[in-house]
Design a protein around this motif. Structure first.
Motif, mmCIF file in Angstrom:
data_model
loop_
_atom_site.group_PDB
_atom_site.id
_atom_site.type_symbol
_atom_site.label_atom_id
_atom_site.label_comp_id
_atom_site.label_asym_id
_atom_site.label_seq_id
_atom_site.Cartn_x
_atom_site.Cartn_y
_atom_site.Cartn_z
ATOM 1 N N VAL A 21 0.877 -1.185 0.000
ATOM 2 C CA VAL A 21 0.000 0.000 0.000
ATOM 3 C C VAL A 21 0.912 1.232 0.000
ATOM 4 O O VAL A 21 2.018 1.172 0.543
ATOM 5 C CB VAL A 21 -0.943 0.028 1.236
ATOM 6 C CG1 VAL A 21 -1.882 -1.169 1.229
ATOM 7 C CG2 VAL A 21 -0.171 0.099 2.538
ATOM 8 N N ALA A 49 -9.779 3.344 3.169
ATOM 9 C CA ALA A 49 -9.095 2.971 1.930
ATOM 10 C C ALA A 49 -8.963 1.451 1.795
ATOM 11 O O ALA A 49 -8.989 0.920 0.689
ATOM 12 C CB ALA A 49 -7.717 3.611 1.887
ATOM 13 N N TYR A 50 -8.814 0.766 2.923
ATOM 14 C CA TYR A 50 -8.634 -0.690 2.906
ATOM 15 C C TYR A 50 -9.347 -1.305 4.102
ATOM 16 O O TYR A 50 -9.723 -0.614 5.047
ATOM 17 C CB TYR A 50 -7.142 -1.067 3.020
ATOM 18 C CG TYR A 50 -6.269 -0.445 1.975
ATOM 19 C CD1 TYR A 50 -6.223 -0.975 0.683
ATOM 20 C CD2 TYR A 50 -5.490 0.669 2.286
ATOM 21 C CE1 TYR A 50 -5.417 -0.397 -0.284
ATOM 22 C CE2 TYR A 50 -4.683 1.258 1.323
ATOM 23 C CZ TYR A 50 -4.655 0.717 0.036
ATOM 24 O OH TYR A 50 -3.867 1.294 -0.914
ATOM 25 N N ILE A 85 -13.939 -6.847 -5.477
ATOM 26 C CA ILE A 85 -13.042 -6.582 -4.340
ATOM 27 C C ILE A 85 -11.702 -7.219 -4.702
ATOM 28 O O ILE A 85 -11.667 -8.219 -5.415
ATOM 29 C CB ILE A 85 -13.606 -7.250 -3.067
ATOM 30 C CG1 ILE A 85 -14.890 -6.541 -2.622
ATOM 31 C CG2 ILE A 85 -12.603 -7.251 -1.930
ATOM 32 C CD1 ILE A 85 -15.523 -7.156 -1.406
ATOM 33 N N HIS A 86 -10.596 -6.644 -4.227
ATOM 34 C CA HIS A 86 -9.281 -7.224 -4.524
ATOM 35 C C HIS A 86 -8.538 -7.558 -3.248
ATOM 36 O O HIS A 86 -8.689 -6.891 -2.237
ATOM 37 C CB HIS A 86 -8.420 -6.228 -5.307
ATOM 38 C CG HIS A 86 -9.140 -5.630 -6.450
ATOM 39 N ND1 HIS A 86 -9.331 -6.296 -7.629
ATOM 40 C CD2 HIS A 86 -9.760 -4.422 -6.578
ATOM 41 C CE1 HIS A 86 -10.036 -5.523 -8.438
ATOM 42 N NE2 HIS A 86 -10.312 -4.396 -7.830
ATOM 43 N N ILE A 88 -5.080 -7.283 -1.525
ATOM 44 C CA ILE A 88 -3.827 -6.529 -1.646
ATOM 45 C C ILE A 88 -2.708 -7.439 -1.134
ATOM 46 O O ILE A 88 -2.762 -7.869 0.028
ATOM 47 C CB ILE A 88 -3.865 -5.222 -0.800
ATOM 48 C CG1 ILE A 88 -5.181 -4.456 -1.002
ATOM 49 C CG2 ILE A 88 -2.623 -4.357 -1.061
ATOM 50 C CD1 ILE A 88 -5.391 -3.804 -2.317
ATOM 51 N N SER A 107 -9.307 -4.522 -0.652
ATOM 52 C CA SER A 107 -9.693 -3.186 -1.102
ATOM 53 C C SER A 107 -11.010 -2.794 -0.440
ATOM 54 O O SER A 107 -11.795 -3.659 -0.042
ATOM 55 C CB SER A 107 -9.839 -3.163 -2.630
ATOM 56 O OG SER A 107 -10.817 -4.106 -3.019
ATOM 57 N N TYR A 108 -11.237 -1.502 -0.341
ATOM 58 C CA TYR A 108 -12.469 -0.996 0.267
ATOM 59 C C TYR A 108 -13.297 -0.323 -0.819
ATOM 60 O O TYR A 108 -12.753 0.403 -1.646
ATOM 61 C CB TYR A 108 -12.128 0.013 1.371
ATOM 62 C CG TYR A 108 -13.356 0.613 2.003
ATOM 63 C CD1 TYR A 108 -14.031 -0.059 3.021
ATOM 64 C CD2 TYR A 108 -13.859 1.842 1.562
ATOM 65 C CE1 TYR A 108 -15.183 0.472 3.577
ATOM 66 C CE2 TYR A 108 -15.015 2.376 2.118
ATOM 67 C CZ TYR A 108 -15.666 1.687 3.128
ATOM 68 O OH TYR A 108 -16.803 2.206 3.675
#
Ligand code: GN1
Ligand code: MG
Length: 355
Positions: A21, A49-50, A85-86, A88, A107-108
């Motif tokens: 990040v 953000a996450y 959604i990913h 990270i 991810s958010y």
């Protein structure tokens, strides 16, 4: 064996520094809804953000398997109707970081929210629609390629044995306090054990489709996607149906003490099925026929699990006060009974909406 509970973790910022990040001064906000993992929103300039999570390793023994299931699924969960959604990765290009537990970062989705309960018919409809889209996107997959992240998770024979074992070993004061719930369990178990011997198609299921595992847009109130994917594994469609119904047709929280507030709301049920049936060809005739009892089965098996945990002195679920697991059980059993009283109604609605 006494299970070790997750306690407040190491510095979240330190954990986050192991992931890919951008360097920033992040702040962290704990999300306390979940009963299993520890979850933090990672915030930068006042915006999430996450999502940083410590995965509960007492519950999920095979973390690599959990992450493998999630990583093979997320690329498929993407359509005009479904927000992706990913995962990270860490700086070492792995999907989780091990340091006083197992951590991952997701991810958010901006401007999203969840609801623990809702009386809104549109929310019920949207929930049905997104569950249908989730299953439509995953239906081509061979479910046997998935790891069983919790073996026998919704297997009632296994939960039945766990319950009777716990009952035998429980403290007298707990069996006394749970007397009515124990009687109810013993009464319903034979019929539900009969029901769950089934030859329905095996699908990749979410296996925890309660309302607050659905993300909604704050702007449009449309459902965006399902979250909390640790229990992605094989299952029957009625698992995901029943879990949704127990938190959508019932507008009271899972541990509601005032049983008069526990309802089977027909309008909300019908809106949910409306949403689900936007995809009419998703389910086989046999699957549709299994759904009403699925809506009895799921609150029952959850109730049985919380009762078992109560008898085992709260080793599994997070509890905020001593009798919370028993309150959850009584409330879940109560809804299960109400669903049972509405089986004919559910059948009629399903028949109408899916024809
Ligand atoms: C647990 O962590 P959470 O709250 O999403 C549980 C589910 C229950 C739920 C009850 C792995 O999920 O089965 O439905 O509590 N998950 C696990 O709210 O046991
Ligand atoms: Mg969960």
């Amino acid at each position: 064996m006494e299970l070790i509970k997750n306690t407040m973790p190491t510095e979240p910022a330190k954990i986050l520094s192991h992931f890919n990040v951008p360097k920033n001064s992040y702040t962290f906000k704990a999300i306390t809804n979940g009963l299993i993992n520890d979850t933090y929103l990672v915030i930068v300039t006042n915006k999430p953000a996450y999502v940083l999570q410590r995965i509960n390793n007492n519950v999920f023994k095979n973390i690599a398997g959990v992450m493998q299931n999630i990583e093979q699924t997320l690329p498929l969960l993407n359509s005009d109707l479904y927000s992706s959604i990913h995962v990270i990765k860490t700086k070492k290009n792995t999907s989780y970081h091990k340091e006083q537990g197992f951590w991952r970062v997701l991810s958010y989705i901006n401007n999203s929210t969840t609801y623990n309960t809702s009386t809104d018919k549109n929310i019920a409809f949207e929930a049905g629609k997104i569950i249908s889209e989730f299953h439509a996107l995953l239906s081509p997959i061979n479910a046997t390629t998935y790891q069983d992240t919790i073996p026998d998770f919704h297997n009632l024979i296994y939960r039945n044995n766990q319950f009777f074992d716990a009952l035998e070993k429980a403290k007298k004061e707990r069996t006394t306090a749970a007397k009515d719930a124990i009687e109810f369990a013993e009464e319903l178990l034979p019929d539900l054990l009969d029901f769950c011997f089934t030859e329905l198609p095996i699908r990749v299921c979410h296996n925890d489709t309660k309302l607050n595992n659905i993300l909604f847009s704050k702007n449009t109130n449309k459902a965006l996607c399902l979250i909390d994917l640790d229990t992605l594994m094989k299952g029957y469609f009625y698992y995901d149906f029943g879990d949704a119904v127990r938190t959508i047709a019932n507008t009271a929280p899972e541990d509601e003490k005032d049983l008069s507030k526990i309802t089977f709301n027909k309008e909300l049920f019908s809106s949910f099925v409306d949403g689900l049936s936007t995809n009419k060809n998703l389910l086989s005739k046999d699957e549709i026929a299994s759904l009403p009892l699925g809506a009895v089965f799921m609150p029952f098996i959850h109730g049985l699990r919380t009762l078992t945990d109560y008898l085992q002195n709260d080793a599994y679920y997070k509890v905020a006060y001593p009798n919370q697991n028993l309150d959850r059980c009584v409330s879940l059993f109560n809804f299960s009974k109400k669903a049972l009283d509405n089986v004919d109604y559910m059948n009629a609605i399903l028949k109408k909406k899916f024809s």
